[in-house]
Design a protein around this motif. Sequence first.
Motif: not given
Length: 273
Positions: A13-14, A46, A83-84, A105, A118, A142, A225
Motif C-alpha cells: 500500500a505504500e 500477497h 491490512g490494506g 492476512t 498501523f 502477520e 511491498e
Amino acid sequence: MDKLIITAALVGAETTREDNPNLPLSPEELAEAAYDCWQEGASIIHLHVRDAQGQPTQDIDTFAEAIRLINERCDAIVQISTGGAVGLPWEERAQPLSLKPEMATLTTGTVNFGRDVFYNSSEYIEGIAKAIQENGVKPEIEIFDVGMIDNALRLVRRGLLTPPLHFDFVMGVPGGIGGTVKNLLHLVESIPPGSSWSVAGIGRAELPLATVAIIMGGHVRVGFEDNVYYSRGVKAESNAQLVARIARLAKELGREVATPNEARQLLGMAVKE
Ligand code: KMH
Ligand code: ZN
C-alpha cells in the motif's frame, strides 16, 4: 525439511513508482507480475490493489478483477491483504473477504509504522478474524512485534483461530521488531509447536533473513511491498527478479521450492485440480 514456500508481495500500500518505476499497479499489471513470480517459484501472491490513480484501495471489484486475472494465468495461491493501508477502518479492510479468496492476512496488534500507526485494536482484530472464519479463508498471521504472537494465541483460546497456525514475521518496519537474526530466532521459539512461519524482511533485512529462513526450515516472502532494491543502491528490475534469487539460493542450500499445490498441502489447505 519441508519444501520452501515463496510468497511474492507485489505492490503493498505504500510503495510508489518513485521508489521503483517497475511497480505493478493495475489488475492487469499485477496479474502479469504474479505470473512472472509464479514462473520463478512463487507459490503465494500477497495481494494489495490500487485504484486508477495508483492509490491503495480495498475495493471489492478491483480485488475481484486482479484475482480473476491471476487465476487465469497460473495456479498460485492468492492471499489478499486485510491490512490494506494505515488509517482504514476494519470493515473496509475486511471487504474483499466476501470474495472468499484462498488466503488472507490477519495482523494481531497495533504497531508504529514509520511516522504512522498501523491500528489493530481488539475490535479490529476480532472483526477481521471472524470475517476470515465465516468465509472459510486460510489466515496468515502477520507479526510486526513479539506481543502480536500472544494476541494470536488469545484468539486460538477464544475459537477465532484454529491451529495449525501459519505466521509471517514482518521484520524491520520502523516502529516494529528489528530485522535481526537474534529477533527472528526469538519469534520462531515463541510460536506453538506445529506452526509454520515465513519471514518478510523489510529493505536491507530482506536477503539475510530470507537466507536464515531457508536454512531453518521457515518460508520466505519477498517483493516490492517490502523492498525495492536488488542490492545496495541498485533497484530491482521486477518482483520476479527477487523471487528468482530466493529460488536460486534455496537450490544452492539444498532446499526444494514448493509448487502452489505443495504449499497448499503444507498449509493444510485444499489442493486445486
Ligand atoms: N500496509 C500495511 C499498513 C497486510 O498486508 O496484511 C499493512 C500490511 C499488512 O500491508
Ligand atoms: Zn501487505
